[in-house]
Design a protein around this motif. Structure first.
Motif, PDB file in Angstrom:
ATOM      1  N   LEU A  86      29.850 -40.921  28.193  1.00  0.00           N
ATOM      2  CA  LEU A  86      28.722 -40.416  28.781  1.00  0.00           C
ATOM      3  C   LEU A  86      29.203 -39.796  30.004  1.00  0.00           C
ATOM      4  O   LEU A  86      28.482 -38.633  30.268  1.00  0.00           O
ATOM      5  CB  LEU A  86      27.863 -41.490  28.777  1.00  0.00           C
ATOM      6  N   ALA A  87      29.939 -40.234  30.819  1.00  0.00           N
ATOM      7  CA  ALA A  87      30.350 -39.528  32.066  1.00  0.00           C
ATOM      8  C   ALA A  87      30.833 -38.160  31.945  1.00  0.00           C
ATOM      9  O   ALA A  87      30.626 -37.136  32.511  1.00  0.00           O
ATOM     10  CB  ALA A  87      31.405 -40.358  32.897  1.00  0.00           C
ATOM     11  N   GLU A  88      31.614 -37.884  30.543  1.00  0.00           N
ATOM     12  CA  GLU A  88      32.115 -36.604  30.199  1.00  0.00           C
ATOM     13  C   GLU A  88      30.843 -35.707  30.019  1.00  0.00           C
ATOM     14  O   GLU A  88      31.008 -34.390  30.383  1.00  0.00           O
ATOM     15  CB  GLU A  88      33.205 -36.598  29.209  1.00  0.00           C
ATOM     16  N   PHE A  89      29.946 -36.083  29.127  1.00  0.00           N
ATOM     17  CA  PHE A  89      28.936 -35.448  28.635  1.00  0.00           C
ATOM     18  C   PHE A  89      27.933 -34.985  29.856  1.00  0.00           C
ATOM     19  O   PHE A  89      27.380 -33.962  29.987  1.00  0.00           O
ATOM     20  CB  PHE A  89      28.100 -36.349  27.635  1.00  0.00           C
ATOM     21  N   ALA A  90      27.928 -36.082  30.767  1.00  0.00           N
ATOM     22  CA  ALA A  90      27.105 -35.774  31.960  1.00  0.00           C
ATOM     23  C   ALA A  90      27.455 -34.407  32.709  1.00  0.00           C
ATOM     24  O   ALA A  90      26.686 -33.645  33.151  1.00  0.00           O
ATOM     25  CB  ALA A  90      26.813 -36.647  32.753  1.00  0.00           C
ATOM     26  N   ALA A  91      28.802 -34.526  32.930  1.00  0.00           N
ATOM     27  CA  ALA A  91      29.499 -33.470  33.656  1.00  0.00           C
ATOM     28  C   ALA A  91      29.676 -32.167  33.026  1.00  0.00           C
ATOM     29  O   ALA A  91      29.533 -31.107  33.708  1.00  0.00           O
ATOM     30  CB  ALA A  91      30.951 -33.807  33.860  1.00  0.00           C
ATOM     31  N   GLU A  92      29.659 -32.183  31.584  1.00  0.00           N
ATOM     32  CA  GLU A  92      29.635 -30.947  30.654  1.00  0.00           C
ATOM     33  C   GLU A  92      28.279 -30.364  30.646  1.00  0.00           C
ATOM     34  O   GLU A  92      28.243 -29.111  30.657  1.00  0.00           O
ATOM     35  CB  GLU A  92      30.117 -31.331  29.609  1.00  0.00           C
TER      36      GLU A  92
END
Length: 201
Positions: A86-92
């Motif tokens: 989820l952290a990756e998605f939020a950054a992307e």
């Protein structure tokens, strides 16, 4: 809004696909990213290896533009933790509301997940419910405190929880693996690519 539906998918089955479809329709999601866990941290070794599970998910959703395969946990080293995903998605996708999809059983176990605070800080949660399914313990307290509707999500800070009633389909990957062990057919319980895999494999 982007839906995120993770799991071992060992194997992917019709229940997974109906959950993703019905929640997407109920919440007006633009798409649902299916994220197979390469190394699931909360269970034993999957029946199918990571490459095969990834391939079967891809083949099973190939003709549905709303469902998208996401292989980031496959590419990432180490255990497949939802908080990292989820952290990756939020950054992307900065500023794009994220909605984590899960069934009631998974939701009841959510308080024990790795870095659960990061999960609640990154995404809303859509809990697929069926008649008789109930939130319990800490999960129930979270649902009472964070309950929202589909209309609330686009403008709300992450961490709201929306129950979505879906069609009751009593299909489980555990039950399917038992059928495989017994040499029985999976037809009409799983997508055709999964049927072919176990028939020809």
């Amino acid at each position: 809004m982007i839906g995120i539906f993770g799991g071992t998918f060992d194997p992917i089955h019709i229940g997974h696909l109906r959950l993703a479809t019905e929640v997407a329709e109920a919440l007006g999601l633009d798409r649902v990213q299916l994220v197979p866990a390469a190394i699931p941290p909360h269970r034993g070794e999957p029946l199918l290896d990571a490459d095969t599970r990834l391939e079967l998910v891809a083949e099973s959703i190939a003709d549905d533009p709303r469902l998208v395969l996401d292989d980031r946990e496959h590419r990432r080293a180490g255990p497949s933790y939802t908080s990292d995903t989820l952290a990756e998605f939020a950054a992307e996708f900065p500023g794009e509301p994220l909605v984590l999809l899960m069934g009631m059983d998974a939701f009841n176990g959510l308080p024990d997940w790795h870095e659960v605070d990061r999960i609640l800080e990154s995404a809303h949660i859509a809990v697929a419910t069926r008649p008789g399914a109930r939130a319990q313990g800490t999960a129930r307290e979270w649902l009472e405190a964070r309950r929202a509707t589909a209309e609330d999500l686009p403008g709300a800070a992450p961490g709201r929880i929306v129950p979505v009633e879906i069609t009751r389909l009593d299909i489980s990957a555990t039950g399917l693996r038992a059928l495989v062990d017994q040499g029985r057919s999976l037809r009409y319980l799983v997508p055709e690519p999964v049927v072919r895999h176990f028939t020809c494999g």
